[in-house]
Design an enzyme around this catalytic site. Structure first.
Site, PDB file in Angstrom:
ATOM      1  N   HIS A 109       0.819  -1.222   0.000  1.00 14.31           N
ATOM      2  CA  HIS A 109       0.000   0.000   0.000  1.00 14.31           C
ATOM      3  C   HIS A 109       0.854   1.274   0.000  1.00 14.31           C
ATOM      4  O   HIS A 109       0.351   2.357  -0.308  1.00 14.31           O
ATOM      5  CB  HIS A 109      -0.995   0.000   1.167  1.00 14.31           C
ATOM      6  CG  HIS A 109      -0.421   0.307   2.517  1.00 14.31           C
ATOM      7  ND1 HIS A 109      -0.127  -0.672   3.443  1.00 14.31           N
ATOM      8  CD2 HIS A 109      -0.109   1.477   3.108  1.00 14.31           C
ATOM      9  CE1 HIS A 109       0.338  -0.104   4.551  1.00 14.31           C
ATOM     10  NE2 HIS A 109       0.363   1.202   4.360  1.00 14.31           N
ATOM     11  N   ASP A 139       0.166  -7.656   1.445  1.00 18.93           N
ATOM     12  CA  ASP A 139       0.534  -6.242   1.524  1.00 18.93           C
ATOM     13  C   ASP A 139       2.050  -6.047   1.568  1.00 18.93           C
ATOM     14  O   ASP A 139       2.576  -5.275   2.362  1.00 18.93           O
ATOM     15  CB  ASP A 139      -0.117  -5.572   2.743  1.00 18.93           C
ATOM     16  CG  ASP A 139      -0.022  -4.042   2.675  1.00 18.93           C
ATOM     17  OD1 ASP A 139       0.130  -3.504   1.556  1.00 18.93           O
ATOM     18  OD2 ASP A 139      -0.103  -3.387   3.738  1.00 18.93           O
ATOM     19  N   ASN A 213       5.320   4.839   9.150  1.00 18.82           N
ATOM     20  CA  ASN A 213       6.084   3.651   9.537  1.00 18.82           C
ATOM     21  C   ASN A 213       5.799   2.464   8.611  1.00 18.82           C
ATOM     22  O   ASN A 213       6.508   1.453   8.668  1.00 18.82           O
ATOM     23  CB  ASN A 213       5.749   3.222  10.968  1.00 18.82           C
ATOM     24  CG  ASN A 213       6.525   3.991  12.025  1.00 18.82           C
ATOM     25  OD1 ASN A 213       5.996   4.910  12.628  1.00 18.82           O
ATOM     26  ND2 ASN A 213       7.780   3.610  12.237  1.00 18.82           N
ATOM     27  N   SER A 214       4.765   2.547   7.796  1.00 17.26           N
ATOM     28  CA  SER A 214       4.402   1.428   6.925  1.00 17.26           C
ATOM     29  C   SER A 214       5.602   0.942   6.125  1.00 17.26           C
ATOM     30  O   SER A 214       6.285   1.726   5.463  1.00 17.26           O
ATOM     31  CB  SER A 214       3.313   1.851   5.937  1.00 17.26           C
ATOM     32  OG  SER A 214       2.048   1.757   6.503  1.00 17.26           O
ATOM     33  N   LEU A 266      -6.837 -25.601  -2.356  1.00 17.39           N
ATOM     34  CA  LEU A 266      -7.527 -26.800  -1.902  1.00 17.39           C
ATOM     35  C   LEU A 266      -8.857 -26.997  -2.627  1.00 17.39           C
ATOM     36  O   LEU A 266      -9.201 -28.115  -3.013  1.00 17.39           O
ATOM     37  CB  LEU A 266      -7.749 -26.724  -0.390  1.00 17.39           C
ATOM     38  CG  LEU A 266      -8.319 -27.955   0.306  1.00 17.39           C
ATOM     39  CD1 LEU A 266      -7.427 -29.173   0.088  1.00 17.39           C
ATOM     40  CD2 LEU A 266      -8.475 -27.673   1.806  1.00 17.39           C
ATOM     41  N   GLY A 267      -9.612 -25.919  -2.794  1.00 16.21           N
ATOM     42  CA  GLY A 267     -10.872 -26.002  -3.522  1.00 16.21           C
ATOM     43  C   GLY A 267     -12.071 -26.344  -2.674  1.00 16.21           C
ATOM     44  O   GLY A 267     -12.853 -27.233  -3.021  1.00 16.21           O
ATOM     45  N   VAL A 268     -12.230 -25.631  -1.546  1.00 19.81           N
ATOM     46  CA  VAL A 268     -13.390 -25.846  -0.689  1.00 19.81           C
ATOM     47  C   VAL A 268     -13.965 -24.503  -0.253  1.00 19.81           C
ATOM     48  O   VAL A 268     -13.260 -23.495  -0.214  1.00 19.81           O
ATOM     49  CB  VAL A 268     -13.033 -26.664   0.581  1.00 19.81           C
ATOM     50  CG1 VAL A 268     -12.642 -28.080   0.225  1.00 19.81           C
ATOM     51  CG2 VAL A 268     -11.934 -25.976   1.390  1.00 19.81           C
TER      52      VAL A 268
END
Length: 469
Positions: A109, A139, A213-214, A266-268
């Site tokens: 960001h 991020d 600070n990011s 995984l596909g759930v």
């Protein structure tokens, strides 16, 4: 929750009270010393001061050692120049140099949609850095500056060994104040559900961090990076969050190798195990996550995972929340075989599941918090028709469609709404209103009703407690 972009919200200490560890330590010593009298006070004073001086020396030496690796980062926008760009312009933040070749890690960001950013080193020299890769899901972003000289760099520590209460040093550029150093402790680990990124496992710290600070580092007392500072709670005091170094390092390695991050799939569809659901499925509350949908031809389906299974462990690691399952699977590469422990009909079993590459579709179904109102179900239902399936964007041909939900009913309290398609009642398939009515009529006094519901393309389970007959 506020990402640490400058020019947004300031983090204000309420009433000017300091609650960080250094303040508490100093206050404790100041209260203790006056209690001593005579020679014991003198000895305590001398010994105490000597101890504090040694501690102070360790911290100041650490700060001097790590500060050169911390940089200021600012996204370059049209008509910007290095000369007239204000020091705290929108999009600016911090970063840390991770090798002598000039690679820098920061927050996604901070970089935003820029392809080049301004980087200012500790000696005030400025560079235009190229954005090598970005990963919005965590991020994080990687930058590269080119220079003939070797650059001061920081090394990663092992965030899995971080413990609550250990000291931490945050370095960054809050509000344009270059290489500000703050000291605190790790206040918590494994923080998620912050809605800051897709995969969350934050370290919480009370080391003061603010907008700007990011992307800056969080160090341990050995000078190792244990986190990348990313967010604060803007209305609280001393509550900041950092991406753990192990996650950052894994993302960094993939971005440097290929410019993107590839994750296991995984596909759930999954949801939390509430107290009511736990009772229905024979597990403890918050033990594992409930599979409410299994996508055809995806790894879970091929491995034999079914709707109604409770996933409790991944490769022996306990699973407590949907976010935790998503994060554990995402750390594994496509093609890897993971061992999933499930509970099905009260029995535990382990299934080997070869993963595929993650698809960009949501996998977590959510509902409003369950209500406790013991009234009639408050549902009107009818058989599904082709016309109704089209109206509510359903790809099913059978089932029981909810056509009305009464205000104040238990169905409304549990989040059901018009257009939801009921597929199961108490783990039994229902394809018609007659089948639904027959299944519900078997409910005895005090029993609950477990429904599997399809809403557009996502399924979920919900428990209803009807009024006593």
């Amino acid at each position: 929750m506020t990402p640490l972009a400058p020019g947004t919200r300031r983090h204000v200490r309420a009433g000017g009270i300091c609650g960080t560890f250094p303040c508490v330590l100093a206050a404790a010593i100041s209260l203790w010393l006056p209690m001593m009298t005579g020679s014991s006070a003198a000895r305590a004073d001398t010994g105490g001061l000597h101890l504090l001086e040694e501690l102070q020396g360790v911290i100041t030496e650490l700060a001097e050692r790590v500060k050169p690796s911390v940089v200021s980062v600012g996204a370059i926008r049209p008509k910007d120049s290095l000369r007239d760009r204000p020091p705290n312009a929108p999009g600016s933040g911090s970063g840390v140099i991770i090798d002598q070749e000039g690679h820098i890690i920061t927050n996604n960001h901070v970089v935003s949609d820029a392809t080049e950013v301004e980087v200012r080193l500790s000696d005030k020299t400025k560079f235009i850095a190229q954005v090598i890769g970005k990963d919005p899901d965590t991020d994080l972003a990687i930058l590269k500056i080119t220079t003939d000289r070797k650059l001061p760099s920081a090394r990663f520590g092992d965030s899995s060994s971080v413990k609550v209460g250990q000291w931490a040093l945050a370095v960054g550029n809050p509000f344009g104040l270059d290489r500000t150093v703050t000291l605190g402790v790790i206040s918590g680990i494994g923080r998620d559900n912050m809605n800051l990124s897709r995969y969350e496992n934050f370290l919480q710290t009370d080391a003061s961090i603010n907008p700007g600070n990011s992307g800056g580092p969080l160090f341990n007392m050995h000078g190792e990076v244990i986190g990348i500072n990313t967010a604060i709670i803007n209305f609280a005091q001393g509550i900041g969050f950092a991406i753990p170094s192990n996650m950052a390092r894994q993302v960094m390695e993939q971005l440097l190798a290929s410019g993107k991050v590839v994750r296991g799939w995984l596909g759930v569809g999954i949801q939390p195990v509430t107290a009511d659901l736990a009772a229905k499925f024979g597990v403890n509350e918050n033990e594992g996550v409930l599979v409410n949908e299994v996508f055809e031809k995806d790894p879970a389906a091929r491995a034999g995972i079914k709707p109604g299974d409770i996933i409790t462990k991944v490769d022996g690691k306990p699973v407590e929340t949907p976010n935790m399952l998503s994060r554990l699977i995402a750390t594994l590469p496509p093609g890897a075989t993971t061992h999933i422990e499930i509970v099905r009909d009260g029995l535990r079993q382990i299934l080997p599941v070869p993963l595929s590459e993650r698809q960009d579709v949501p996998v977590i179904a959510s509902l409003p918090p369950p209500g406790r109102s013991e009234v009639k179900l408050g549902l009107d239902v009818q058989d599904l028709t082709a016309e109704l399936a089209g109206k509510f964007r359903l790809k099913e041909s059978t089932g029981v469609l909810i056509t009305r939900v009464d205000r104040g009913s238990i169905a409304e309290a549990e989040g059901l709404r018009e257009g939801d398609l009921i597929k199961e009642v108490n783990r039994v398939d229902v394809v018609s209103v007659n089948a639904f009515t027959a299944a519900v009529s078997k409910t005895k006094r005090g029993d609950t009703i477990l429904l599997r519901v399809l809403r557009e393309t996502r399924a979920f389970y919900v428990v209803l407690k009807p009024a006593e007959k």
